[in-house]
Design a protein around this motif. Structure first.
Motif, short mmCIF file in Angstrom:
data_model
loop_
_atom_site.label_atom_id
_atom_site.label_comp_id
_atom_site.label_asym_id
_atom_site.label_seq_id
_atom_site.Cartn_x
_atom_site.Cartn_y
_atom_site.Cartn_z
N THR A 94 0.82 -1.21 0.00
CA THR A 94 0.00 0.00 0.00
C THR A 94 0.85 1.25 0.00
O THR A 94 1.97 1.28 0.53
N ASP A 96 -0.18 5.45 0.69
CA ASP A 96 -1.21 6.46 0.94
C ASP A 96 -0.81 7.78 0.28
O ASP A 96 0.34 8.24 0.43
N ARG A 106 -5.83 5.59 -0.41
CA ARG A 106 -4.83 4.52 -0.33
C ARG A 106 -4.78 3.78 -1.67
O ARG A 106 -5.83 3.42 -2.23
#
Length: 565
Positions: A94, A96, A106
């Motif tokens: 991930t 952000d 995200r």
């Protein structure tokens, strides 16, 4: 409780068919609710299937918000999402994005580029809420009697491709008791639509023991709920359908489908949020909704189905049009449809004028107000009042310039027609259209509105039945965060609430309905609070210092028949 701003409408405009140069790829969605021990639903499993989007190995495959306009989402970790493609398992990580005034997104990136068909699976549990939960936009997924209800933006991690898909959504209800239903903003059961993947996020869902009016649902218009509301849902459905039918015909979209989702809040307040072909409103346990009442809340949200600017200007700079047209036409079309009496209409527009002139952020520019939309509920209200007064003046100016032959209706309907033809209409085009109607004063009036100059009603606004007059009133001031009515938060130290003895962090056990206190300048706010294990009673007048403004009054001798406007 002020109505919650209907948010991010610009995300909901489906791409124009003319822009679809080729057959869109397929996106198959299956939603599978799993039963809880008490007969409800304790989680929702999501499966997506779509062709690999191509691109570089470092490109994001999926995305979802972590927070959006002050509301948290399920915000899955990389290990919560399981992905397979033509080569097998695909691991995610991930990233952000930088925060924006609206929130944080995200992105989910694969350890390699996806190939072939992609299958994505994850599961979500409902958001826990209590009397202390901040009453933000109705985006979260909540458990209600026998089911779940909320917006897709809370639980969907979706493909990042922005062009349209052929979306097919199915409900697998095999694990639920007989009679369970699955409803999407686009209908009940299996549904298909060609639209961007973001449409799945910006629409509503209900599953489980869902009740409706009509009882069997309908393809054109229906209300859905899980907890039975403490008001007459049949009358509400009849009135709402009548107004929606009138609105859809006025906006040259007769028969357009629409769905209303009704949800109970664990705090004594309501609010509403408009999304794709639908809206949801909440109510408190005692039936509390908003200061304007249910009819105007629903009318405002339904009006959001049509007027908007789509020229790519920032949301903060166009919210005056989105919210202003909703405020203007929700009341005016209800009057024209015979669902409001003239004196009821007068009361509604005067409440809107009072709210505009009493707003402490009245002097902020559109851009300045937009920067604090999501941290200050008073800033959220700026586009409502500003847009309403400005458009009221535009209507009067166009009527005067054309000798009564034209009005704001003509501008709004022209914009809609041009947008349906695939044209983008933004702020520059708005000013051009208005200049063609009223000349050079169009630019000056627009600049005054956008810069935050105080607006004053045109002498002929809402004439000949009504006329504007100067007025003074004491603005409503609860004294603490109006979006959190289970606890005293963000207490204003110089407010009547603070002087009466309230303290930051007090637990609110009971409170005078905010709607009643907003509508009566002499109504005292009576509260029972708990602090350090002890219970106290607090009583105060929730009003600030007097402010000067404008209201409308009836013109003597002019009959109701002249008030059709």
């Amino acid at each position: 409780m002020p109505r919650l701003q209907s948010l991010l409408i610009f995300c909901l405009v489906l791409a124009a068919p003319a822009a679809w140069a080729a057959e869109p790829p397929a996106l198959s969605v299956t939603l599978t609710p799993r039963p809880s021990a008490d007969g409800g639903v304790d989680r929702l499993e999501v499966e997506l299937r779509f062709p690999a989007p191509g691109g570089d190995p470092g490109d994001a495959l999926l995305r979802m918000p972590v927070t959006l306009v002050s509301t948290p989402t399920a915000a899955y970790g990389a290990n919560d999402i399981h992905v397979r493609d033509g080569r097998g398992l695909l691991s995610l990580r991930t990233e952000d994005a930088e925060p924006t005034p609206e929130g944080v997104y995200r992105h989910y990136l694969g350890d390699r580029a996806a190939e072939g068909d992609v299958t994505v699976a994850y599961a979500v549990t409902p958001r826990p809420v209590s009397s202390e939960t901040r009453n933000g936009p109705l985006f979260d997924l909540r458990a209600q009697d026998g089911g779940l209800m909320g917006a897709g933006v809370y639980f969907f991690a979706l493909p990042t491709v922005e062009t349209p898909y052929r979306i097919t959504l199915n409900w697998d209800l095999s694990a639920l008791p007989e009679g369970a239903r699955g409803v999407w903003s686009f209908g009940e059961g299996e549904r298909s639509v060609t639209a961007p993947a973001s449409t799945l996020a910006f629409s509503f869902y209900a599953v489980g023991a869902v009740a409706s009016e009509p009882e069997a649902g309908a393809d054109d218009f229906a209300l859905y709920w899980l907890s039975h509301p403490p008001f007459d849902i049949d009358d509400l459905a009849t009135e709402t359908r009548a107004l929606y039918t009138y609105m859809s015909e006025f906006f040259n979209d007769p028969g357009a489908p629409y769905r209303v989702f009704v949800r109970e809040n664990p705090y004594p307040a309501g609010g509403g949020t408009a999304l794709a072909q639908s809206f949801m409103f909440g109510y408190g346990a005692g039936g509390e909704t908003t200061s304007g009442g249910l009819q105007m809340l629903l009318a405002h949200e339904m009006a959001h189905n049509w007027p908007r600017l789509n020229g790519g200007d920032p949301h903060a700079l166009t919210a005056w049009y989105t919210e202003g047209t909703a405020e203007f036409y929700s009341s005016l079309l209800a009057l024209r449809a015979g669902l409001l009496e003239t004196d009821e209409f007068l009361d509604i527009i005067n409440r809107r004028a009072d709210a505009y002139y009493a707003n402490p952020h009245l002097g902020l520019s559109n851009e300045e107000a937009g920067r604090i939309f999501w941290s200050d509920s008073r800033a959220q209200r700026v586009p409502y009042g500003r847009g309403f007064i400005y458009l009221t003046n535009v209507d009067a100016q166009v009527r005067a310039a054309s000798g009564g032959e034209r009005s704001l209706d003509d501008l709004v309907l022209t914009i809609l027609a041009r947008q349906k033809a695939g044209e983008s209409i933004g702020l520059a085009q708005w000013v051009e259209l208005l200049q063609a109607e009223i000349g050079d004063e169009a630019q000056a009036g627009f600049d005054a509105m956008t810069s935050g100059q105080a607006l004053f009603p045109h002498p002929q606004s809402f004439g000949p039945c009504l006329r504007p007059v100067q007025a003074s009133h004491r603005p409503f001031q609860l004294g603490f965060d109006e979006m959190r009515l289970g606890v005293v938060a963000d207490l204003l130290p110089e407010s009547a609430a603070a002087r009466a003895g309230l303290a930051e962090g007090d637990e609110i056990l009971s409170i005078t309905p905010v709607r009643e206190a907003q509508g009566d300048e002499d109504r005292m706010m009576e509260m029972t609070i708990r602090r350090d294990g002890r219970t106290y009673g607090v009583r105060y007048l929730p009003r600030g210092e007097p402010v000067s403004g404008w209201r409308w009054e009836r013109v003597d001798g002019v009959p109701d028949s002249a008030c059709a406007l």
